[in-house]
Design a protein around this motif. Sequence first.
Motif, PDB file in Angstrom:
ATOM      1  N   MET A 283       0.685  -1.273   0.191  1.00 39.94           N
ATOM      2  CA  MET A 283      -0.053  -0.126   0.133  1.00 39.94           C
ATOM      3  C   MET A 283       0.852   1.173  -0.100  1.00 39.94           C
ATOM      4  N   VAL A 284       1.832   1.279   0.712  1.00 44.01           N
ATOM      5  CA  VAL A 284       2.588   2.537   0.873  1.00 44.01           C
ATOM      6  C   VAL A 284       3.783   2.606   0.160  1.00 44.01           C
ATOM      7  N   GLY A 285       4.668   1.281  -0.136  1.00 42.69           N
ATOM      8  CA  GLY A 285       5.566   1.309  -0.791  1.00 42.69           C
ATOM      9  C   GLY A 285       6.976   0.886   0.213  1.00 42.69           C
ATOM     10  N   GLY A 286       8.051   0.635  -0.526  1.00 39.32           N
ATOM     11  CA  GLY A 286       9.250   0.210   0.176  1.00 39.32           C
ATOM     12  C   GLY A 286       9.382  -1.302  -0.291  1.00 39.32           C
ATOM     13  N   GLY A 287       9.965  -2.173   0.581  1.00 39.58           N
ATOM     14  CA  GLY A 287      10.238  -3.737   0.264  1.00 39.58           C
ATOM     15  C   GLY A 287      11.880  -3.673   0.416  1.00 39.58           C
ATOM     16  N   THR A 288      12.377  -4.947   0.012  1.00 40.76           N
ATOM     17  CA  THR A 288      13.660  -5.293  -0.038  1.00 40.76           C
ATOM     18  C   THR A 288      14.079  -4.366  -1.231  1.00 40.76           C
ATOM     19  N   THR A 289      13.466  -4.502  -2.238  1.00 42.75           N
ATOM     20  CA  THR A 289      13.941  -3.545  -3.578  1.00 42.75           C
ATOM     21  C   THR A 289      12.841  -2.562  -3.536  1.00 42.75           C
ATOM     22  N   ALA A 298      -1.523   5.940  -7.508  1.00 48.02           N
ATOM     23  CA  ALA A 298      -2.652   6.688  -7.412  1.00 48.02           C
ATOM     24  C   ALA A 298      -2.469   8.195  -7.431  1.00 48.02           C
ATOM     25  N   HIS A 299      -1.245   8.742  -7.239  1.00 45.35           N
ATOM     26  CA  HIS A 299      -0.741   9.916  -7.080  1.00 45.35           C
ATOM     27  C   HIS A 299      -1.465  10.756  -8.199  1.00 45.35           C
ATOM     28  N   ASN A 300      -1.963  11.804  -7.973  1.00 48.78           N
ATOM     29  CA  ASN A 300      -2.802  12.930  -9.179  1.00 48.78           C
ATOM     30  C   ASN A 300      -4.075  12.093  -9.674  1.00 48.78           C
ATOM     31  N   LEU A 319      -2.975   4.992   5.826  1.00 46.77           N
ATOM     32  CA  LEU A 319      -3.451   6.013   5.116  1.00 46.77           C
ATOM     33  C   LEU A 319      -3.432   7.302   5.638  1.00 46.77           C
ATOM     34  N   ARG A 320      -3.592   7.395   6.959  1.00 47.31           N
ATOM     35  CA  ARG A 320      -3.856   8.721   7.676  1.00 47.31           C
ATOM     36  C   ARG A 320      -2.817   9.625   7.322  1.00 47.31           C
ATOM     37  N   GLN A 321      -1.679   9.501   7.711  1.00 45.69           N
ATOM     38  CA  GLN A 321      -0.533  10.485   6.987  1.00 45.69           C
ATOM     39  C   GLN A 321      -0.555  10.892   5.646  1.00 45.69           C
ATOM     40  N   PRO A 322      -0.519   9.987   4.735  1.00 50.27           N
ATOM     41  CA  PRO A 322      -0.740  10.444   3.376  1.00 50.27           C
ATOM     42  C   PRO A 322      -1.877  11.210   3.002  1.00 50.27           C
ATOM     43  N   LEU A 323      -3.117  11.088   3.778  1.00 50.87           N
ATOM     44  CA  LEU A 323      -4.112  11.756   3.329  1.00 50.87           C
ATOM     45  C   LEU A 323      -4.061  13.179   3.622  1.00 50.87           C
ATOM     46  N   GLU A 324      -3.230  13.645   4.730  1.00 52.25           N
ATOM     47  CA  GLU A 324      -3.026  14.650   5.173  1.00 52.25           C
ATOM     48  C   GLU A 324      -1.788  15.468   4.349  1.00 52.25           C
ATOM     49  N   ASP A 325      -0.580  14.911   4.472  1.00 51.15           N
ATOM     50  CA  ASP A 325       0.398  15.302   4.087  1.00 51.15           C
ATOM     51  C   ASP A 325       0.775  15.269   2.377  1.00 51.15           C
ATOM     52  N   ARG A 326       0.101  14.667   1.716  1.00 53.76           N
ATOM     53  CA  ARG A 326      -0.012  14.035   0.265  1.00 53.76           C
ATOM     54  C   ARG A 326       1.527  13.598  -0.041  1.00 53.76           C
ATOM     55  N   HIS A 327       2.193  12.897   0.693  1.00 56.35           N
ATOM     56  CA  HIS A 327       3.461  12.245   0.307  1.00 56.35           C
ATOM     57  C   HIS A 327       3.447  11.225   1.482  1.00 56.35           C
ATOM     58  N   ALA A 341       2.134  11.516  -2.902  1.00 55.45           N
ATOM     59  CA  ALA A 341       0.902  10.568  -2.622  1.00 55.45           C
ATOM     60  C   ALA A 341      -0.197  11.520  -2.540  1.00 55.45           C
ATOM     61  N   SER A 342      -0.374  12.219  -3.522  1.00 54.81           N
ATOM     62  CA  SER A 342      -1.409  13.188  -3.538  1.00 54.81           C
ATOM     63  C   SER A 342      -2.681  12.408  -4.327  1.00 54.81           C
TER      64      SER A 342
END
Length: 512
Positions: A283-289, A298-300, A319-327, A341-342
């Motif tokens: 959902m948010v990204g990251g991982g080993t690679t 879903a940005h833009n 999702l709470r922080q990205p919904l506010e900060d948009r990244h 993440a806007s």
Amino acid sequence: MLIKLFGAAVQGIDATIVTIEVNSSRGIKFFLVGLPDSAVKESHERIISALQVNGYKFPSCQLVINMAPADIRKEGSSYDLPLAIGILAAAGTVAADKLSKYLIIGELGLDGNLQPIRGALPIAIAARQQGFEGFILPKQNAREAAVVDRLQVYGVENITEVIDFFNGVRSLEPTVVNTREEFYRNQINFPFDFAEVKGQENVKRALEVAAAGSHNILLIGAPGSGKSMMAKRLPGILPPLSLGESLETTKIHSVAGKLGRDVSLIAIRPFRSPHHTISQVAMVGGGTTPQPGEISLAHNGVLFLDEFPEFNRAVLEVLRQPLEDRHITISRAKYTLDYPASFQLVASMNPCPCGYYNHPTRRCVCSPSQVQRYLNRISGPLLDRIDIQVEIVPVPFEKMAERTPGESSAAIRERVMRARQIQAKRFENEAGIYSNAQMTSRLLNMYATPDAKGLELLRNAMTRLNLSARAYDRILKVSRTIADLEASEQIQPHHLAEAISYRNLDRDSWAG
């Protein structure tokens, strides 16, 4: 003999130029240094096979290859081509006089053919910024990279084309893309239209308001009532992407490897609909690679979460922080990345476990406590970030049987764009604010203050409907958007009344 040429490493959605130094000397050993991962180390075998199949001999000398800067981890197989060219240049098989003018990237097959790579667009942008004359990469990625102007982009199919090019045996044709023409031509290609939706006028109106103010929206209704059908049509009424937004969105999809073959630019807003079994990392990204997650893809555009309460609670809470900060900033032991993440959140859910609470014809078998427990799967802080909550009632047969098409997405989109233009002018001096959904308390006091009649209506609604305190700001933001759709400078009582009707889950009596 020491040779220098250039590749690139993608970090987040940006690229860093990698200097590849190849030194040949007496001996028989092969050394590859500069923090390469396993895929880069395995390039040795791929290069040997590719050269042999195409009639070239791997040098029988000691080779030391350094990939600088050495503190950046080099990942993936896209370094095969520059490593192979560097090895041949160090052995004298390839002329080295033009190597410094080109950035080279590509994965080799055992037959020497080039395979597509990820991140071609951010690499091309980095190549132009660093003043390279040209960019050589697999032909499948050429159109994607060619949207960058003032850079010659050469798409190649086999390593022999690159060898012959540097040796002056053949010339390469640059790939040319008319970025603006292609962008504007593809902006009207929407697969779904609101004209196909029968009935549901109140829900269409709610989605229009959501699009006009960039409000997050929650659709509540029985199975088969049309929640997913209408959510998929939301991108068709959103304002078109600007060229800058398109480039940024394309960069993210390029890094994630989500661009289709021969696609140059994403011209319409993305619509992402992950399954409810998705993990936090996906959902948010990251991982080993490290890869962008669904919120960045879903940005833009629109992030659609169907069966909202069925998602893992921990996944929803991220999702709470990205919904506010948009990244989203992802920090791990070995890296820290920042992904945009806007997005506009659209969620849908059944009203209860059986799905038929408040259904006009079917009986619900759930107790009030079961309904409440089901709704409580969505936390208050997350619900607080959803401005519009609208209930969907199944369409009666008479409406479904109508032959007359509904209002088209194009007509709705025109009204949405006019409302967005009003907001763009209103917030032109406010950094990072571009829509009513982003208004702070200070901006609400400046632009969303109702008159005396409106305040009285709002007071009565909060008392009689037992609306929560958190609904107050959301109602004002939505009413400001409704007023903008009517080009009204002042919020009128009927604007507030409509906004109040979009707060279903805030009513204490809703679940019985």
